[in-house]
Design an enzyme around this catalytic site. Structure first.
Site, PDB file in Angstrom:
ATOM      1  N   LYS A 104       6.832  -3.560 -11.775  1.00  0.00           N
ATOM      2  CA  LYS A 104       5.524  -4.156 -11.835  1.00  0.00           C
ATOM      3  C   LYS A 104       4.699  -3.812 -10.601  1.00  0.00           C
ATOM      4  O   LYS A 104       3.493  -3.994 -10.575  1.00  0.00           O
ATOM      5  CB  LYS A 104       5.658  -5.689 -11.885  1.00  0.00           C
ATOM      6  CG  LYS A 104       6.478  -6.222 -13.017  1.00  0.00           C
ATOM      7  CD  LYS A 104       6.613  -7.768 -12.830  1.00  0.00           C
ATOM      8  CE  LYS A 104       7.640  -8.316 -13.762  1.00  0.00           C
ATOM      9  NZ  LYS A 104       8.009  -9.706 -13.388  1.00  0.00           N
TER      10      LYS A 104
ATOM     11  N   GLU B 106       3.990   4.915  -8.351  1.00  0.00           N
ATOM     12  CA  GLU B 106       4.920   3.942  -7.766  1.00  0.00           C
ATOM     13  C   GLU B 106       4.222   3.191  -6.631  1.00  0.00           C
ATOM     14  O   GLU B 106       3.266   3.698  -6.042  1.00  0.00           O
ATOM     15  CB  GLU B 106       6.158   4.723  -7.264  1.00  0.00           C
ATOM     16  CG  GLU B 106       7.255   3.946  -6.605  1.00  0.00           C
ATOM     17  CD  GLU B 106       7.935   2.901  -7.483  1.00  0.00           C
ATOM     18  OE1 GLU B 106       7.231   1.975  -7.918  1.00  0.00           O
ATOM     19  OE2 GLU B 106       9.155   2.981  -7.667  1.00  0.00           O
TER      20      GLU B 106
ATOM     21  N   ASP C  87      11.149   4.069  -0.759  1.00  0.00           N
ATOM     22  CA  ASP C  87      11.952   3.640   0.389  1.00  0.00           C
ATOM     23  C   ASP C  87      13.199   4.530   0.459  1.00  0.00           C
ATOM     24  O   ASP C  87      13.155   5.611   1.065  1.00  0.00           O
ATOM     25  CB  ASP C  87      12.294   2.157   0.206  1.00  0.00           C
ATOM     26  CG  ASP C  87      13.048   1.566   1.383  1.00  0.00           C
ATOM     27  OD1 ASP C  87      13.067   2.204   2.450  1.00  0.00           O
ATOM     28  OD2 ASP C  87      13.614   0.465   1.251  1.00  0.00           O
TER      29      ASP C  87
ATOM     30  N   ARG D 252       2.139 -10.766  -5.052  1.00  0.00           N
ATOM     31  CA  ARG D 252       1.546  -9.556  -5.650  1.00  0.00           C
ATOM     32  C   ARG D 252       0.024  -9.611  -5.645  1.00  0.00           C
ATOM     33  O   ARG D 252      -0.643  -8.581  -5.646  1.00  0.00           O
ATOM     34  CB  ARG D 252       2.018  -9.394  -7.102  1.00  0.00           C
ATOM     35  CG  ARG D 252       3.512  -9.112  -7.249  1.00  0.00           C
ATOM     36  CD  ARG D 252       3.796  -8.642  -8.670  1.00  0.00           C
ATOM     37  NE  ARG D 252       5.194  -8.719  -9.045  1.00  0.00           N
ATOM     38  CZ  ARG D 252       6.105  -7.776  -8.802  1.00  0.00           C
ATOM     39  NH1 ARG D 252       5.774  -6.691  -8.143  1.00  0.00           N
ATOM     40  NH2 ARG D 252       7.353  -7.930  -9.195  1.00  0.00           N
TER      41      ARG D 252
END
Ligand code: 5GP
Length: 186
Positions: free
Chosen positions: A49, A105, A109, A171
């Site tokens: 998400k 994206e 990482d 978010r």
């Protein structure tokens, strides 16, 4: 930022990337992507998400016909540490054979999620697969994975906001900041 805002209470007061910086960079990336994909059959895929805010802003800056799709993969649980395990929770709705796929994206990482997705989607016969990431943490890399379009390179800290969560929260913060360690240290 409004320092009295409840929304920002768990974020370090020095923001890493402001709204203005995000908007400016997303505009630049959109222009570059439109130039690079001119005349191609582009499918832009949001990796759910975390990328939804970046994705929805980015596609509006790509001035050419395109289609969109969604995919959900996870390599993180609720912890601020990578598990190294990639699980597909939601797959693409449409066939990508012969298409030029741009995966969007939130952050790269360790690189494991995208390395896995790229390999998987390549096997489906896409014409090309590239990656656009809002953030890149090169210090966290465990596998070789270079994004083709990078919004911002950031230090090795756990960040939230503009789509990025911790345990599904934060978010909706419109900018990006480092999560105060007290949140995940209990
Ligand atoms: P990777 O597979 O590259 O290690 O991890 C990518 C995923 O880990 C991202 O899509 C994101 O969900 C999560 N992640 C990695 N670093 C951070 C971070 O600093 N903040 C948040 N919120 N998620 C992160």
């Amino acid at each position: 930022m409004d320092s009295t805002s409840m929304l920002y209470q768990d974020v370090e007061s020095e923001l890493l990337v402001t709204k203005e910086k995000i908007a400016e960079r997303v505009r630049e990336l959109g222009r570059q992507i439109a130039r690079d994909y001119e005349g191609r059959d582009l499918v832009v895929v949001s990796i759910l998400k975390g990328s939804v805010l970046f994705f929805s802003d980015l596609i509006r800056e790509i001035d050419m016909p395109l289609t969109i799709d969604f995919m959900q993969a996870s390599s993180y649980g609720n912890a601020a540490q990578s598990s190294g395990f990639v699980h597909i929770k939601k797959d693409l709705d449409r066939d990508i054979e012969g298409k030029d796929v741009l995966l969007v994206e939130d952050i790269v990482d360790s690189g494991r999620t995208l390395a896995y997705l790229k390999t998987m989607l390549k096997e489906r016969g896409a014409n090309s697969i590239r990656v656009a990431t809002l953030l890149d943490k090169p210090e966290g890399r465990q596998v070789e994975m270079e994004a083709d379009y990078v919004g911002f390179i950031i230090p090795n800290a756990f960040v939230v906001g503009y789509g990025l969560d911790y345990a599904e929260k934060y978010r909706n913060i419109p900018e990006i900041g480092i999560l105060r360690p007290r949140v995940y240290q209990g």
